[in-house]
Design a protein around this motif. Sequence first.
Motif, PDB file in Angstrom:
ATOM      1  N   PHE A 181      -1.405  14.213 -18.954  1.00 34.05           N
ATOM      2  CA  PHE A 181      -2.229  13.785 -19.340  1.00 34.05           C
ATOM      3  C   PHE A 181      -2.744  12.363 -19.024  1.00 34.05           C
ATOM      4  O   PHE A 181      -3.526  12.107 -18.611  1.00 34.05           O
ATOM      5  N   LEU A 182      -1.611  11.849 -19.470  1.00 36.06           N
ATOM      6  CA  LEU A 182      -1.045  10.200 -19.640  1.00 36.06           C
ATOM      7  C   LEU A 182      -1.148   9.988 -17.850  1.00 36.06           C
ATOM      8  O   LEU A 182      -1.661   8.402 -18.050  1.00 36.06           O
ATOM      9  N   ARG A 183      -0.994  10.450 -16.998  1.00 36.68           N
ATOM     10  CA  ARG A 183      -0.570  10.356 -16.022  1.00 36.68           C
ATOM     11  C   ARG A 183      -2.212  10.170 -15.607  1.00 36.68           C
ATOM     12  O   ARG A 183      -2.133   9.521 -14.108  1.00 36.68           O
ATOM     13  N   ASN A 184      -3.295  11.086 -15.476  1.00 38.26           N
ATOM     14  CA  ASN A 184      -4.038  11.988 -14.534  1.00 38.26           C
ATOM     15  C   ASN A 184      -5.577  11.064 -15.445  1.00 38.26           C
ATOM     16  O   ASN A 184      -6.515  11.174 -14.813  1.00 38.26           O
ATOM     17  N   ALA A 185      -5.352  11.110 -16.655  1.00 41.57           N
ATOM     18  CA  ALA A 185      -6.587  11.271 -17.614  1.00 41.57           C
ATOM     19  C   ALA A 185      -5.709   9.479 -18.746  1.00 41.57           C
ATOM     20  O   ALA A 185      -6.644   9.632 -19.993  1.00 41.57           O
ATOM     21  N   TRP A 186      -5.836   8.581 -17.671  1.00 40.16           N
ATOM     22  CA  TRP A 186      -4.758   7.084 -18.338  1.00 40.16           C
ATOM     23  C   TRP A 186      -6.409   7.335 -19.250  1.00 40.16           C
ATOM     24  O   TRP A 186      -6.720   6.207 -19.552  1.00 40.16           O
ATOM     25  N   PHE A 187      -7.539   6.960 -17.927  1.00 39.86           N
ATOM     26  CA  PHE A 187      -8.627   6.514 -18.276  1.00 39.86           C
ATOM     27  C   PHE A 187      -9.413   6.973 -19.789  1.00 39.86           C
ATOM     28  O   PHE A 187     -10.054   6.366 -20.157  1.00 39.86           O
ATOM     29  N   VAL A 188      -9.380   8.256 -20.016  1.00 43.80           N
ATOM     30  CA  VAL A 188     -10.442   8.240 -20.889  1.00 43.80           C
ATOM     31  C   VAL A 188      -9.669   8.095 -22.270  1.00 43.80           C
ATOM     32  O   VAL A 188     -10.116   8.046 -23.480  1.00 43.80           O
ATOM     33  N   LEU A 189      -7.479   7.916 -22.367  1.00 44.64           N
ATOM     34  CA  LEU A 189      -6.726   7.000 -23.652  1.00 44.64           C
ATOM     35  C   LEU A 189      -7.777   5.876 -23.757  1.00 44.64           C
ATOM     36  O   LEU A 189      -7.415   5.340 -24.489  1.00 44.64           O
ATOM     37  N   GLY A 191     -10.475   4.820 -23.185  1.00 43.10           N
ATOM     38  CA  GLY A 191     -11.888   4.205 -23.083  1.00 43.10           C
ATOM     39  C   GLY A 191     -11.276   4.879 -24.927  1.00 43.10           C
ATOM     40  O   GLY A 191     -12.225   4.929 -25.577  1.00 43.10           O
ATOM     41  N   GLY A 192     -10.670   5.891 -25.335  1.00 47.46           N
ATOM     42  CA  GLY A 192     -10.482   6.409 -27.195  1.00 47.46           C
ATOM     43  C   GLY A 192     -10.160   5.106 -27.620  1.00 47.46           C
ATOM     44  O   GLY A 192     -10.511   5.450 -28.674  1.00 47.46           O
ATOM     45  N   ILE A 193      -9.397   4.893 -26.968  1.00 49.07           N
ATOM     46  CA  ILE A 193      -8.781   3.341 -28.149  1.00 49.07           C
ATOM     47  C   ILE A 193      -9.940   2.287 -28.500  1.00 49.07           C
ATOM     48  O   ILE A 193     -10.022   1.424 -29.054  1.00 49.07           O
TER      49      ILE A 193
END
Length: 271
Positions: A181-189, A191-193
């Motif tokens: 998740f951290l490697r492929n969807a870091w932008f979601v993380l 955005g959530g922060i």
Amino acid sequence: IATFVREKPKAMSIGLRLTGSSGVKTKELAIFTRQFATMINAGLPLVQCLDILGQQAQNPHFKTVVTAVMHDVEAGSTLAEALRKHPKVFDKLFTNMVEAGEAGGVLDDILLRLATYIEKAEALRRKVKSAMTYPLVVASVAVVATVFMLLFIIPTFAKIFLEFGGDLPAPTRIVLALSGFLRNAWFVLLGGIAAVIIAYRRYVATENGRRNVDRLKLRIPVLGEVLRKGAIARFTRTLGTLISSGVPILDGLEITAQTSGNKIIEEAILE
């Protein structure tokens, strides 16, 4: 003979204030206050004191404020009235003590007490900040180390696990999923922060939100006790300085409550 006149274009400024919303450091305010007291004690006129202090101020914003205060005093305002026009630089504690000093004819003594108070308050703030530095550094290092492992180390082990085949334990599958998740969807993380930060700021801006957050801060193990003792020390020093300067105790309590920095403590003082 002037044949052509045009207005001078305004200079574009992109300077950033890194010293808080007022643009004036606490150290600058303490030096200003102590020098102001020394000059008044030496017998210099009020306007001349402000003129000298304004000329030698290195902070452009502070220079502008002091010059504006000088012009107001020169126009007939009292010093306290002139200072109240700049609440981001001179808070209610400062202006009320100056007003008491003007009324009692002891402005130089009051300014010296103010300078001492500001210096001690800054020293207390540094102590609280240093007490909070260690846990913050430890937490930051832990987060950085965890992110580094999930991004670079866990993927290597994932390849080895896949070559072995078979079913992996649940904790291992969770760690691998977090790494992916951290490697492929870091932008979601990210955005959530960002969304959490925006929501937190809006919540704290409300009356109940600030009260609940401040109550939670006081209940945090170890850190809450540090914040509580810091607030109590600031309360006693502020109130003592105000009372010794001739400010009525009810006004002193009201001013002290506003400078407590915590909604729960503020309400307790007002009660």
